[in-house]
Design an enzyme around this catalytic site. Sequence first.
Site, short mmCIF file in Angstrom:
data_model
loop_
_atom_site.label_atom_id
_atom_site.label_comp_id
_atom_site.label_asym_id
_atom_site.label_seq_id
_atom_site.Cartn_x
_atom_site.Cartn_y
_atom_site.Cartn_z
N TYR A 182 -1.96 -1.40 10.39
CA TYR A 182 -1.93 -1.47 8.93
C TYR A 182 -0.62 -0.91 8.39
O TYR A 182 0.03 -1.52 7.54
CB TYR A 182 -3.13 -0.68 8.38
CG TYR A 182 -3.39 -0.84 6.90
CD1 TYR A 182 -4.17 -1.88 6.41
CD2 TYR A 182 -2.88 0.08 5.98
CE1 TYR A 182 -4.43 -2.01 5.05
CE2 TYR A 182 -3.13 -0.04 4.62
CZ TYR A 182 -3.91 -1.09 4.16
OH TYR A 182 -4.16 -1.22 2.81
N SER A 216 0.87 -1.18 0.00
CA SER A 216 0.00 0.00 0.00
C SER A 216 0.90 1.22 0.00
O SER A 216 2.08 1.13 0.37
CB SER A 216 -0.85 0.00 1.27
OG SER A 216 -1.45 1.26 1.49
P1 NAD Z 1 -11.47 -6.08 0.03
O1 NAD Z 1 -12.03 -6.02 1.41
O2 NAD Z 1 -12.32 -5.73 -1.13
O3 NAD Z 1 -10.87 -7.54 -0.25
C1 NAD Z 1 -10.11 -8.21 0.70
C2 NAD Z 1 -10.02 -9.66 0.30
O4 NAD Z 1 -9.29 -10.36 1.32
C3 NAD Z 1 -11.39 -10.34 0.21
O5 NAD Z 1 -11.35 -11.32 -0.81
C4 NAD Z 1 -11.53 -11.00 1.58
O6 NAD Z 1 -12.43 -12.11 1.59
C5 NAD Z 1 -10.09 -11.44 1.80
N1 NAD Z 1 -9.79 -11.69 3.20
C6 NAD Z 1 -9.95 -10.88 4.27
N2 NAD Z 1 -9.56 -11.53 5.39
C7 NAD Z 1 -9.16 -12.75 5.01
C8 NAD Z 1 -8.65 -13.88 5.70
N3 NAD Z 1 -8.50 -13.89 7.03
N4 NAD Z 1 -8.33 -14.99 4.99
C9 NAD Z 1 -8.50 -15.03 3.64
N5 NAD Z 1 -8.97 -13.98 2.93
C10 NAD Z 1 -9.29 -12.87 3.62
O7 NAD Z 1 -10.16 -5.17 0.11
P2 NAD Z 1 -9.20 -4.56 -1.02
O8 NAD Z 1 -9.30 -3.08 -0.91
O9 NAD Z 1 -9.42 -5.21 -2.33
O10 NAD Z 1 -7.80 -4.96 -0.41
C11 NAD Z 1 -6.93 -5.92 -1.00
C12 NAD Z 1 -5.52 -5.60 -0.60
O11 NAD Z 1 -5.16 -4.31 -1.14
C13 NAD Z 1 -5.29 -5.50 0.91
O12 NAD Z 1 -4.05 -6.09 1.24
C14 NAD Z 1 -5.27 -4.00 1.14
O13 NAD Z 1 -4.52 -3.68 2.28
C15 NAD Z 1 -4.61 -3.53 -0.12
N6 NAD Z 1 -4.83 -2.10 -0.41
C16 NAD Z 1 -6.08 -1.62 -0.60
C17 NAD Z 1 -6.23 -0.27 -0.87
C18 NAD Z 1 -7.57 0.34 -1.12
O14 NAD Z 1 -7.64 1.58 -1.20
N7 NAD Z 1 -8.64 -0.41 -1.25
C19 NAD Z 1 -5.12 0.56 -0.95
C20 NAD Z 1 -3.87 0.02 -0.74
C21 NAD Z 1 -3.73 -1.32 -0.48
#
Ligand code: NAD
Length: 256
Positions: free
Chosen positions: A151, A138
């Site tokens: 985080y 991130s």
């Molecule tokens: P999201 O909530 O849409 O998806 C998260 C995914 O992880 C889902 O498929 C969920 O079922 C799975 N998950 C959560 N806990 C779990 C567990 N214990 N075991 C197995 N699967 C699990 O979130 P997102 O925004 O798509 O995030 C995905 C990644 O991107 C994360 O690592 C997040 O930190 C990172 N990220 C997101 C953003 C943003 O702005 N959305 C920015 C930077 C980084």
Amino acid sequence: MLQGKTALVTGSTSGIGLGLAQALAAQGANIVMNGFGEVDAALAQVRALGVQVSYHGADMSKPAEIEDMVRHAQATFGGVDVLVNNAGIQHVARIENFPPERWDAVIAINLSSAFHASRMVLPGMRERNWGRIVNVASVHGLVASAEKSAYVAAKHGLVGLTKVTALENATTGVTCNAICPGWVLTPLVQKQVDAKAAALGISNEQAKRQLLAEKEPSLQFTTPEELGALAVFLCSKAADNVRGVAWNMDGGWAAQ
Ligand code: NAD
């Protein structure tokens, strides 16, 4: 480009992970998906791209289940060529109010799971002398924000793990790099938009604009499709010598 290869994408039932799974499938890779929630719909979206898709419901906070997931991928497709460590959760609170069990969960899912999955796939990648590990960190792997201690610590740790993984395999065909998105409008961020709208008594649209204005100079969300294209590049031949980078796609957030 990835025909005959297998990609394991953790947390691929939603948001960024689903976008990355689709991007890799569009390049011909068979996909092992993981995550909770709308599993069938996510699997159908990736299968529609004409590749073989398998699913394992490992809880990424549990090392034994992660081991079982990798063994499942190896048994189903013969090996894991591309590992995308994407599963992640968020918890927002000041340190003195941060529930210790949420700290443990964020560190386990956002950081330790990448260590466990990587240690399981690396021997096979090294044996075949080809592999790609893409860690979804991130912009919070590069800079901090208040109220996101677990985080930010996990994502900075993931960037560090990325560099070590890259170095330990630097003379092989196995690379490891991190992707560092800014705001992406997924369910994880929608929760933060909803919290802001409720706290300030403003509309959803106003809350989105405020969230962007606070951090992201472009005032635009990054999309899973854009991140997918970056992951595909990191898996390409052209990226053979891209090792240990943390590439932000953040609308200028970390440039400030
Ligand atoms: P999201 O909530 O849409 O998806 C998260 C995914 O992880 C889902 O498929 C969920 O079922 C799975 N998950 C959560 N806990 C779990 C567990 N214990 N075991 C197995 N699967 C699990 O979130 P997102 O925004 O798509 O995030 C995905 C990644 O991107 C994360 O690592 C997040 O930190 C990172 N990220 C997101 C953003 C943003 O702005 N959305 C920015 C930077 C980084």
